[in-house]
Design a protein around this motif. Structure first.
Motif, PDB file in Angstrom:
ATOM      1  N   THR A 152       0.829  -1.213   0.000  1.00 45.57           N
ATOM      2  CA  THR A 152       0.000   0.000   0.000  1.00 45.57           C
ATOM      3  C   THR A 152       0.860   1.258   0.000  1.00 45.57           C
ATOM      4  O   THR A 152       0.610   2.196  -0.762  1.00 45.57           O
ATOM      5  N   LEU A 153       1.876   1.287   0.850  1.00 42.51           N
ATOM      6  CA  LEU A 153       2.727   2.476   0.920  1.00 42.51           C
ATOM      7  C   LEU A 153       3.495   2.693  -0.388  1.00 42.51           C
ATOM      8  O   LEU A 153       3.635   3.830  -0.848  1.00 42.51           O
ATOM      9  N   LEU A 154       3.972   1.613  -0.997  1.00 41.53           N
ATOM     10  CA  LEU A 154       4.730   1.744  -2.237  1.00 41.53           C
ATOM     11  C   LEU A 154       3.851   2.220  -3.396  1.00 41.53           C
ATOM     12  O   LEU A 154       4.339   2.884  -4.326  1.00 41.53           O
ATOM     13  N   LEU A 155       2.563   1.906  -3.354  1.00 46.63           N
ATOM     14  CA  LEU A 155       1.635   2.318  -4.419  1.00 46.63           C
ATOM     15  C   LEU A 155       0.968   3.662  -4.134  1.00 46.63           C
ATOM     16  O   LEU A 155       0.281   4.216  -4.998  1.00 46.63           O
ATOM     17  N   LEU A 156       1.183   4.172  -2.937  1.00 48.21           N
ATOM     18  CA  LEU A 156       0.517   5.414  -2.523  1.00 48.21           C
ATOM     19  C   LEU A 156       0.798   6.605  -3.450  1.00 48.21           C
ATOM     20  O   LEU A 156      -0.124   7.380  -3.745  1.00 48.21           O
ATOM     21  N   PRO A 157       2.042   6.795  -3.935  1.00 52.22           N
ATOM     22  CA  PRO A 157       2.290   7.933  -4.826  1.00 52.22           C
ATOM     23  C   PRO A 157       1.406   7.924  -6.078  1.00 52.22           C
ATOM     24  O   PRO A 157       0.951   8.969  -6.535  1.00 52.22           O
ATOM     25  N   LEU A 158       1.156   6.740  -6.647  1.00 53.30           N
ATOM     26  CA  LEU A 158       0.307   6.636  -7.837  1.00 53.30           C
ATOM     27  C   LEU A 158      -1.158   6.850  -7.481  1.00 53.30           C
ATOM     28  O   LEU A 158      -1.905   7.481  -8.237  1.00 53.30           O
ATOM     29  N   LEU A 159      -1.562   6.357  -6.330  1.00 56.98           N
ATOM     30  CA  LEU A 159      -2.931   6.580  -5.856  1.00 56.98           C
ATOM     31  C   LEU A 159      -3.177   8.073  -5.632  1.00 56.98           C
ATOM     32  O   LEU A 159      -4.227   8.605  -5.985  1.00 56.98           O
ATOM     33  N   ARG A 160      -2.182   8.748  -5.066  1.00 59.47           N
ATOM     34  CA  ARG A 160      -2.317  10.182  -4.802  1.00 59.47           C
ATOM     35  C   ARG A 160      -2.336  10.979  -6.103  1.00 59.47           C
ATOM     36  O   ARG A 160      -3.052  11.981  -6.221  1.00 59.47           O
ATOM     37  N   LYS A 161      -1.563  10.548  -7.072  1.00 59.28           N
ATOM     38  CA  LYS A 161      -1.542  11.223  -8.374  1.00 59.28           C
ATOM     39  C   LYS A 161      -2.905  11.103  -9.056  1.00 59.28           C
ATOM     40  O   LYS A 161      -3.390  12.055  -9.687  1.00 59.28           O
ATOM     41  N   THR A 162      -3.536   9.948  -8.920  1.00 61.91           N
ATOM     42  CA  THR A 162      -4.782   9.672  -9.623  1.00 61.91           C
ATOM     43  C   THR A 162      -5.994  10.340  -8.979  1.00 61.91           C
ATOM     44  O   THR A 162      -6.872  10.865  -9.676  1.00 61.91           O
ATOM     45  N   GLY A 163      -6.047  10.340  -7.663  1.00 58.64           N
ATOM     46  CA  GLY A 163      -7.223  10.841  -6.967  1.00 58.64           C
ATOM     47  C   GLY A 163      -7.370  12.346  -7.037  1.00 58.64           C
ATOM     48  O   GLY A 163      -6.430  13.082  -7.311  1.00 58.64           O
ATOM     49  N   SER A 164      -8.584  12.797  -6.772  1.00 58.43           N
ATOM     50  CA  SER A 164      -8.885  14.226  -6.699  1.00 58.43           C
ATOM     51  C   SER A 164      -9.784  14.461  -5.510  1.00 58.43           C
ATOM     52  O   SER A 164     -10.310  13.521  -4.908  1.00 58.43           O
ATOM     53  N   SER A 165      -9.995  15.723  -5.163  1.00 59.25           N
ATOM     54  CA  SER A 165     -10.859  16.026  -4.027  1.00 59.25           C
ATOM     55  C   SER A 165     -12.299  15.609  -4.308  1.00 59.25           C
ATOM     56  O   SER A 165     -13.036  15.235  -3.399  1.00 59.25           O
ATOM     57  N   LEU A 166     -12.702  15.666  -5.569  1.00 58.33           N
ATOM     58  CA  LEU A 166     -14.069  15.282  -5.936  1.00 58.33           C
ATOM     59  C   LEU A 166     -14.223  13.775  -6.069  1.00 58.33           C
ATOM     60  O   LEU A 166     -15.282  13.222  -5.788  1.00 58.33           O
ATOM     61  N   GLU A 167     -13.161  13.106  -6.519  1.00 60.43           N
ATOM     62  CA  GLU A 167     -13.204  11.657  -6.664  1.00 60.43           C
ATOM     63  C   GLU A 167     -11.881  11.059  -6.206  1.00 60.43           C
ATOM     64  O   GLU A 167     -10.979  10.816  -7.005  1.00 60.43           O
ATOM     65  N   PRO A 168     -11.744  10.841  -4.913  1.00 67.13           N
ATOM     66  CA  PRO A 168     -10.487  10.303  -4.380  1.00 67.13           C
ATOM     67  C   PRO A 168     -10.255   8.859  -4.797  1.00 67.13           C
ATOM     68  O   PRO A 168     -11.204   8.112  -5.065  1.00 67.13           O
ATOM     69  N   SER A 169      -8.997   8.485  -4.864  1.00 66.99           N
ATOM     70  CA  SER A 169      -8.665   7.074  -5.051  1.00 66.99           C
ATOM     71  C   SER A 169      -9.065   6.341  -3.770  1.00 66.99           C
ATOM     72  O   SER A 169      -9.130   6.936  -2.698  1.00 66.99           O
ATOM     73  N   ARG A 170      -9.293   5.060  -3.898  1.00 67.14           N
ATOM     74  CA  ARG A 170      -9.783   4.307  -2.740  1.00 67.14           C
ATOM     75  C   ARG A 170      -8.937   3.069  -2.466  1.00 67.14           C
ATOM     76  O   ARG A 170      -8.565   2.342  -3.392  1.00 67.14           O
ATOM     77  N   ILE A 171      -8.654   2.870  -1.194  1.00 63.41           N
ATOM     78  CA  ILE A 171      -7.970   1.661  -0.727  1.00 63.41           C
ATOM     79  C   ILE A 171      -8.951   0.904   0.155  1.00 63.41           C
ATOM     80  O   ILE A 171      -9.561   1.488   1.060  1.00 63.41           O
ATOM     81  N   VAL A 172      -9.112  -0.385  -0.105  1.00 64.49           N
ATOM     82  CA  VAL A 172     -10.016  -1.221   0.687  1.00 64.49           C
ATOM     83  C   VAL A 172      -9.215  -2.383   1.261  1.00 64.49           C
ATOM     84  O   VAL A 172      -8.636  -3.180   0.511  1.00 64.49           O
ATOM     85  N   ASN A 173      -9.159  -2.466   2.585  1.00 60.43           N
ATOM     86  CA  ASN A 173      -8.434  -3.532   3.272  1.00 60.43           C
ATOM     87  C   ASN A 173      -9.416  -4.572   3.801  1.00 60.43           C
ATOM     88  O   ASN A 173     -10.356  -4.224   4.529  1.00 60.43           O
ATOM     89  N   THR A 174      -9.198  -5.825   3.464  1.00 61.38           N
ATOM     90  CA  THR A 174     -10.110  -6.890   3.886  1.00 61.38           C
ATOM     91  C   THR A 174      -9.721  -7.436   5.251  1.00 61.38           C
ATOM     92  O   THR A 174      -8.721  -8.152   5.397  1.00 61.38           O
ATOM     93  N   SER A 175     -10.516  -7.095   6.258  1.00 58.92           N
ATOM     94  CA  SER A 175     -10.303  -7.600   7.616  1.00 58.92           C
ATOM     95  C   SER A 175     -11.227  -8.800   7.828  1.00 58.92           C
ATOM     96  O   SER A 175     -11.549  -9.522   6.888  1.00 58.92           O
ATOM     97  N   SER A 176     -11.661  -9.009   9.033  1.00 60.04           N
ATOM     98  CA  SER A 176     -12.511 -10.151   9.356  1.00 60.04           C
ATOM     99  C   SER A 176     -13.197  -9.904  10.690  1.00 60.04           C
ATOM    100  O   SER A 176     -12.687  -9.141  11.530  1.00 60.04           O
ATOM    101  N   VAL A 177     -14.333 -10.563  10.901  1.00 57.32           N
ATOM    102  CA  VAL A 177     -14.992 -10.477  12.203  1.00 57.32           C
ATOM    103  C   VAL A 177     -14.064 -11.005  13.298  1.00 57.32           C
ATOM    104  O   VAL A 177     -14.158 -10.600  14.469  1.00 57.32           O
ATOM    105  N   LEU A 178     -13.108 -11.851  12.925  1.00 56.36           N
ATOM    106  CA  LEU A 178     -12.193 -12.413  13.915  1.00 56.36           C
ATOM    107  C   LEU A 178     -11.191 -11.395  14.437  1.00 56.36           C
ATOM    108  O   LEU A 178     -10.473 -11.670  15.397  1.00 56.36           O
ATOM    109  N   HIS A 179     -11.161 -10.195  13.833  1.00 55.77           N
ATOM    110  CA  HIS A 179     -10.284  -9.158  14.400  1.00 55.77           C
ATOM    111  C   HIS A 179     -10.697  -8.850  15.831  1.00 55.77           C
ATOM    112  O   HIS A 179      -9.899  -8.356  16.622  1.00 55.77           O
ATOM    113  N   LYS A 180     -11.956  -9.176  16.169  1.00 56.92           N
ATOM    114  CA  LYS A 180     -12.478  -8.892  17.508  1.00 56.92           C
ATOM    115  C   LYS A 180     -11.802  -9.730  18.591  1.00 56.92           C
ATOM    116  O   LYS A 180     -11.834  -9.383  19.767  1.00 56.92           O
ATOM    117  N   ILE A 181     -11.186 -10.850  18.196  1.00 57.93           N
ATOM    118  CA  ILE A 181     -10.454 -11.637  19.193  1.00 57.93           C
ATOM    119  C   ILE A 181      -8.943 -11.463  19.004  1.00 57.93           C
ATOM    120  O   ILE A 181      -8.146 -12.133  19.648  1.00 57.93           O
TER     121      ILE A 181
END
Length: 332
Positions: A152-181
Motif C-alpha cells: 500500500t505504501l509503495l503504491l501510494l504515490p500513484l494513488l495520490r496522483k490519480t485521486g482528486s478532491s471530488l473523486e479520491p482514489s480508494r484503498i479497501v483492506n479486507t479484515s474479518s470479524v475475527l479481528h475482535k479476538i
C-alpha cells in the motif's frame, strides 16, 4: 450422549445464524461505471477477489489481478475476460510473503501504469501451518498484514496522483470479524509456534484495521488529501482460504460456509460497495460490514497503539526513511 447433544446444538445454532445472514445480506447497488479507471485486486484470481475483479471488469475498468501462482492467475484472468468480454484484464505475479516480490510488483505498477483508482487488499491466508519466510517473518503475518502494509505504501504515490478532491482514489483492506479476538503483542507479533493459528489470523486482521485508521490519519494531515482508505468485514464466507487446512477438511469447510453463510459473490459485496459507493468515499479510516458503516473492536480505536504498530511495521519490513518519505509524495 452429551457430546451428541452439543454437536446438534452447534449445528442448529450455525444454521440459524447462517439463515439470518443469508436473508439479511446486502448487495451493492451502485451502478457506477469504471471506464478509464484502473483497479488492482490482490488475490483477484479466486474466491472473493475473483468476484470483485469480475465486477470491476464488467463495469469497464482496467483490472490488474495479482497472486503468486501462474496457473491460478492465468485461469482467473481467462474467467474474468470470458465472463465480461473485457480484455483489459492483466495478471501479474505477487507474493506478499516476499518483500522482494512485493517491491518488484509495486515498481512495475509505478513504471507501467498511468493511474490507480482502486486498490483492493484482498489477498490472505487462513489458519495455516506456521513457518518463517525468507524475510525472517511469520508467514501468516507477512501475507495478511506486513506485505499489505508495504504494498500500500509503495503504491501510494500513484494513488495520490490519480485521486482528486471530488473523486479520491480508494484503498479497501479486507479484515474479518475475527479481528475482535485479535491482539497486538509487540514482543510476540512476529513469532511462529507461539499463537494458535486462528489467533494469529485474528491478530493479522486486527493489525489491518489499526493500519487502516493510522493511514487515514496520516493522509488527512497532508496538504493534498485525495485518497481514502477503509476496511471491510465480509462476514463468514466459503472461499478457498480454507484450503490452508488439510485438503478434505478444507473443502468441507468451504462447502459448509458457502451453504450456511455467504458465497464468495455475497462476501464480495461490501468491498465492492466501499470501492464504488459515493457516500462510502466520503469517510476514511472506518470499518464496513454488510455494505454499512460498522464498529470495530474497541482496541482498533487506540491511536497510540496504531501509531506504535505503524512504526514497528516500518522496521519489520525494512522500509528505510528516504524510501518511506517517497511513499507520501505525489508522482509527477
Amino acid at each position: 450422549m452429551i457430546v451428541l447433544y452439543f454437536i446438534i446444538a452447534v449445528v442448529m445454532t450455525a444454521m440459524v445464524i447462517g439463515l439470518y445472514q443469508k436473508n439479511t445480506n446486502i448487495i451493492c447497488k451502485s451502478k457506477k461505471r469504471l471506464d478509464g479507471k484502473t483497479a488492482i485486486v490482490t488475490g483477484g484470481t479466486s474466491g472473493m477477489g475473483l468476484r470483485i475483479a469480475t465486477d470491476f471488469a464488467d463495469r469497464g475498468a482496467r483490472v490488474i489481478v495479482a497472486c503468486p501462482f501462474v496457473d491460478e492467475g492465468t485461469r482467473g484472468r481467462k474467467f474474468i475476460v470470458d465472463k465480461t468480454g473485457n480484455e483489459e484484464v492483466i495478471f501479474k505475479l505477487l507474493d506478499l510473503g516476499s518483500t522482494a516480490s512485493t517491491r518488484k510488483f509495486a515498481a512495475d505498477i509505478i513504471k507501467t501504469e498511468k493511474r490507480l483508482d482502486i486498490l483492493i487488499n484482498n489477498a490472505g491466508v487462513g489458519a495455516v501451518e506456521e513457518f518463517t519466510t525468507k524475510d525472517g517473518l511469520n508467514f501468516t503475518m507477512q501475507v495478511n498484514y506486513f506485505g499489505q502494509f508495504l504494498l500500500t505504501l509503495l503504491l501510494l504515490p500513484l494513488l495520490r496522483k490519480t485521486g482528486s478532491s471530488l473523486e479520491p482514489s480508494r484503498i479497501v483492506n479486507t479484515s474479518s470479524v475475527l479481528h475482535k479476538i485479535g491482539s497486538v503483542n509487540f514482543e510476540k507479533i512476529n513469532c511462529s509456534n507461539y499463537w494458535y493459528p486462528i489467533q494469529l489470523y485474528a491478530n493479522s486482521k486486527l493489525c489491518l484495521v489499526l493500519f487502516t485508521r493510522e493511514l487515514a490519519k496520516k493522509l488527512q494531515n497532508l496538504n493534498r488529501n485525495n485518497v481514502v482508505v477503509n476496511a471491510v468485514d465480509p462476514g463468514a464466507v466459503g472461499t478457498t482460504i480454507f484450503s490452508s487446512s488439510t485438503k478434505y477438511f478444507g473443502s468441507f469447510l468451504t462447502f459448509l460456509f458457502a451453504v450456511l453463510f455467504k458465497t464468495p459473490w455475497e462476501g464480495a459485496q461490501t468491498a465492492i460497495h466501499v470501492a464504488l459507493d459515493k457516500k462510502a468515499g466520503l469517510v476514511s479510516g472506518e470499518l464496513f460490514k454488510n455494505c454499512r458503516l460498522s464498529q470495530a473492536k474497541q482496541t482498533a480505536y487506540d491511536e497510540e497503539l496504531a501509531h506504535k504498530l505503524w512504526e514497528e511495521s516500518k522496521k519489520v519490513i525494512g522500509l528505510y526513511e528516504e524510501e518511506y518519505e517517497q511513499c507520501f509524495q505525489v508522482l509527477k
